[in-house]
Design an enzyme around this catalytic site. Structure first.
Site, PDB file in Angstrom:
ATOM      1  N   CYS A 101       0.816  -1.209   0.000  1.00 36.50           N
ATOM      2  CA  CYS A 101       0.000   0.000   0.000  1.00 36.50           C
ATOM      3  C   CYS A 101       0.847   1.254   0.000  1.00 36.50           C
ATOM      4  CB  CYS A 101      -0.893   0.040   1.239  1.00 36.50           C
ATOM      5  SG  CYS A 101      -1.949  -1.399   1.388  1.00 36.50           S
TER       6      CYS A 101
ATOM      7  N   GLY B 264       0.012   0.154  -4.982  1.00 35.77           N
ATOM      8  CA  GLY B 264      -1.263  -0.525  -4.825  1.00 35.77           C
ATOM      9  C   GLY B 264      -2.255  -0.056  -5.847  1.00 35.77           C
TER      10      GLY B 264
ATOM     11  N   ASN C  61       0.097   1.233   5.815  1.00 39.01           N
ATOM     12  CA  ASN C  61       0.890   0.436   4.879  1.00 39.01           C
ATOM     13  C   ASN C  61       1.695  -0.553   5.704  1.00 39.01           C
ATOM     14  OD1 ASN C  61       3.963   1.026   3.070  1.00 39.01           O
ATOM     15  ND2 ASN C  61       2.493  -0.608   2.761  1.00 39.01           N
ATOM     16  N   GLY C  62       1.617  -1.825   5.330  1.00 34.29           N
ATOM     17  CA  GLY C  62       2.367  -2.845   6.060  1.00 34.29           C
ATOM     18  C   GLY C  62       1.437  -3.949   6.520  1.00 34.29           C
TER      19      GLY C  62
ATOM     20  N   TYR D 195      12.904  -3.551  -5.386  1.00 35.44           N
ATOM     21  CA  TYR D 195      11.779  -3.632  -6.318  1.00 35.44           C
ATOM     22  C   TYR D 195      10.680  -2.598  -6.084  1.00 35.44           C
ATOM     23  CZ  TYR D 195       7.266  -5.166  -8.081  1.00 35.44           C
ATOM     24  OH  TYR D 195       6.034  -5.190  -8.671  1.00 35.44           O
TER      25      TYR D 195
HETATM   26  P1  AMP Z   1       7.904 -14.227 -11.029  1.00 31.79           P
HETATM   27  O1  AMP Z   1       7.393 -14.126 -12.410  1.00 31.79           O
HETATM   28  O2  AMP Z   1       6.904 -14.875 -10.098  1.00 31.79           O
HETATM   29  O3  AMP Z   1       9.274 -14.833 -10.897  1.00 31.79           O
HETATM   30  O4  AMP Z   1       8.017 -12.725 -10.464  1.00 31.79           O
HETATM   31  C1  AMP Z   1       9.114 -11.957 -10.770  1.00 31.79           C
HETATM   32  C2  AMP Z   1       8.683 -10.647 -11.348  1.00 31.79           C
HETATM   33  O5  AMP Z   1       7.682 -10.033 -10.530  1.00 31.79           O
HETATM   34  C3  AMP Z   1       9.854  -9.705 -11.412  1.00 31.79           C
HETATM   35  O6  AMP Z   1       9.897  -9.198 -12.731  1.00 31.79           O
HETATM   36  C4  AMP Z   1       9.562  -8.612 -10.410  1.00 31.79           C
HETATM   37  O7  AMP Z   1       9.797  -7.344 -10.962  1.00 31.79           O
HETATM   38  C5  AMP Z   1       8.117  -8.765 -10.040  1.00 31.79           C
HETATM   39  N1  AMP Z   1       7.915  -8.798  -8.583  1.00 31.79           N
HETATM   40  C6  AMP Z   1       8.741  -9.198  -7.628  1.00 31.79           C
HETATM   41  N2  AMP Z   1       8.189  -9.106  -6.406  1.00 31.79           N
HETATM   42  C7  AMP Z   1       6.960  -8.625  -6.584  1.00 31.79           C
HETATM   43  C8  AMP Z   1       5.881  -8.284  -5.709  1.00 31.79           C
HETATM   44  N3  AMP Z   1       5.980  -8.441  -4.397  1.00 31.79           N
HETATM   45  N4  AMP Z   1       4.740  -7.809  -6.252  1.00 31.79           N
HETATM   46  C9  AMP Z   1       4.629  -7.672  -7.587  1.00 31.79           C
HETATM   47  N5  AMP Z   1       5.604  -7.962  -8.461  1.00 31.79           N
HETATM   48  C10 AMP Z   1       6.766  -8.433  -7.980  1.00 31.79           C
END
Ligand code: AMP
Length: 501
Positions: free
Chosen positions: A29, A56, A131-132, A273
């Site tokens: 969030c 979010g 947030n959290g 990220y």
């Molecule tokens: P995956 O396809 O499941 O390996 O997710 C990796 C991709 O999702 C990477 O390109 C990241 O930029 C993105 N990502 C990593 N952590 C998150 C998160 N908590 N929420 C949304 N996207 C994420």
């Protein structure tokens, strides 16, 4: 509280028949707040939320205060879908306000969970945006329900409202501090009362919160990028364990949740990220940090290649750093569609895979006959990389290598970054070689943990007092995990219910 009251009445009836224990809510969030503005607060809050939209995308809400009355509006969807309209903002009267943008991946996404949450207390109304994620929410909730509290939402954030209401603290900020003492986990809050905007950051500082000024007004936001959009001046990060009380009269008082100081451990994943690249965290540009992650990764795991390409958007700064350090051309092997929504949150793996294809297309003219290095910020389930590597190969690439600008994610997060359970985390169940085979890359390498700390200027990692919480990579969680461990809740956390201050 105009718009919410009838909604609350019908929701209350539904809640009483809802299951007592909430499902886990994994929320990412953004929060925002302003007080003492020389014009209407609502358009500023809407702009602030717009800049925090990446935190979010499921729902957004704004609560303002004017002349004895709180005004609130909350909607599912993007900030700009609803809070762009003049007639919507015009109803949110007042020069102070808070806002929230929400992204929950499991649990309920109904309107009743959309924040800010509001309640009338004996010292006036209070609106809270959080947030959290809390790690003793389930436990505390059960205790409060057994003592007669009635919950209106399934969100852990409601605990702040309930605990604030129960506190016998003399002032609103005393009450909010009591609530903050009772909870465990991650929280960055903006709280609106009749007289004040209160910012609260958990004792470890897991989630970020920053303080700024817009003319004479004080502003609070999850990230500094929100200040850029509204033209506010960044003042400083709210400290871990700090409670900042900004008065309507322009005053600012800094208090502490507890006299006992904890080792600050902000979440390392914000830098990797989550935060927007144009934000500054602890005085450092997130973009620069990510470029350094890419550089360090290139030093640790170089590849003979013709082009370096990011997996856009989040992989862009680290790919630039990687390309600069390796002296290889930076190209866009993938073109990203900005109209496809997010793939990560899709509940079903098949749908998630189709989502990746909708989001990225191979740039055949660039990759044909080339040795391509793809750089991404993180690898979670491996869905994105598996699909993309195949796409790049199908477009004619000679070799496809993947470099990931953080260490393998082996442990789930319980603090508000959505990561799946251990079973679904690719790195939790596979060696790097097994992962390489599964995603179909010619080579795969991750940034090392020490490389990560080094790139952040804090390395190597100090085992006794790490500068960040890096539990996703190490399993070293910075708070107790009362709900997850199913340990008994500590009744003394609610001791303020028995004593007046
Ligand atoms: P995956 O396809 O499941 O390996 O997710 C990796 C991709 O999702 C990477 O390109 C990241 O930029 C993105 N990502 C990593 N952590 C998150 C998160 N908590 N929420 C949304 N996207 C994420």
């Amino acid at each position: 509280m105009r718009h919410a009251s009838s909604f609350l009445r019908s929701e209350k009836a539904r809640m009483l028949s809802a299951p007592i224990l909430p499902r886990a809510l994994n929320e990412e969030c953004g929060v925002f707040g302003i007080i003492g503005h020389d014009g209407p607060a609502a358009p500023i809050v809407a702009l602030g939320l717009h800049a925090l939209q990446h935190r979010g995308q499921e729902a957004a809400g704004i609560t303002t205060y004017h002349d004895g009355q709180f005004h609130s509006d909350k909607q599912l969807g993007l900030v700009a879908d609803h809070f762009n309209a003049e007639e919507v903002l015009a109803k949110l009267h007042g020069t102070s306000g808070i806002g929230h943008t929400r992204y929950s991946t499991t649990g309920e996404s109904s309107l009743r969970n959309v924040q800010p949450l509001y309640a009338d207390l004996d010292r006036g109304g209070i609106a809270i945006a959080h947030n959290g994620n809390l790690t003793n929410a389930r436990n505390l909730r059960q205790e409060l329900i057994s003592k007669g509290s009635i919950f209106h939402t399934t969100s852990d954030s409601e605990l702040f409202v309930q605990l604030t209401a129960l506190s016998r603290g003399l002032t609103m900020s005393d009450k909010v501090i009591d609530a903050a003492r009772a909870v465990e986990g991650a929280f960055a809050l903006t709280v609106l009362t009749r007289d004040a905007l209160i910012g609260v950051r958990d004792p470890v500082g897991i989630r970020p919160l920053v303080l700024g000024k817009l003319g004479d007004a004080h502003v609070l936001a999850s990230e500094s990028c929100a200040f850029d959009l509204i033209g506010a001046e960044f003042i400083r990060d709210v400290e871990p364990g700090e409670v900042i009380v900004c008065g309507r009269d322009g005053s600012l008082v800094s208090r502490r949740i507890s006299a006992e100081a904890k080792n600050p451990r902000p979440c390392i994943f914000e830098l990797i990220y989550f935060a927007r690249p144009n934000s500054f965290v602890d005085g450092e540009s997130v973009y620069d940090i990510r470029k350094r992650l890419g550089r360090t990764l290139a030093e640790e795991s170089p590849v003979e290649a013709d082009i370096i390409s990011p997996i856009p958007d989040s992989g862009v700064p680290s790919a630039i750093g990687f390309a600069q350090a390796s002296n290889v051309d930076y190209e866009m092997a993938l073109i990203r569609s900005h109209y496809s929504g997010r793939t990560f949150i899709q509940p079903d793996q098949k749908v998630r895979e189709m989502g990746v294809a909708r989001k990225h297309s191979a740039n055949a003219g660039v990759v044909r006959g080339k040795r391509v290095v793809l750089v991404d910020d993180s690898l979670v389930r491996g869905t994105t990389s598996r699909k993309i590597i195949k796409m790049i190969r199908d477009a004619g690439a000679k070799e496809v290598h993947l470099r990931v600008a953080c260490p393998p994610i082996t442990h789930p997060d319980f603090y508000g970054i959505d990561t799946p359970s251990k079973d679904e985390l690719l790195a939790s169940n596979n060696t790097v070689e097994e992962m390489r085979q599964q995603i179909g890359a010619d080579s795969l390498a991750f940034l090392s943990l020490d490389g990560l700390y080094k790139a952040l200027g804090k390395g190597p990692r100090d085992g006794d007092a790490p500068a960040f919480t890096d539990h996703c990579f190490t399993g070293d969680y910075p708070t107790s995990l009362i709900d997850q461990d199913k340990t008994e809740s500590r009744i003394e956390q609610l001791s303020f219910l028995r004593e007046a201050r």
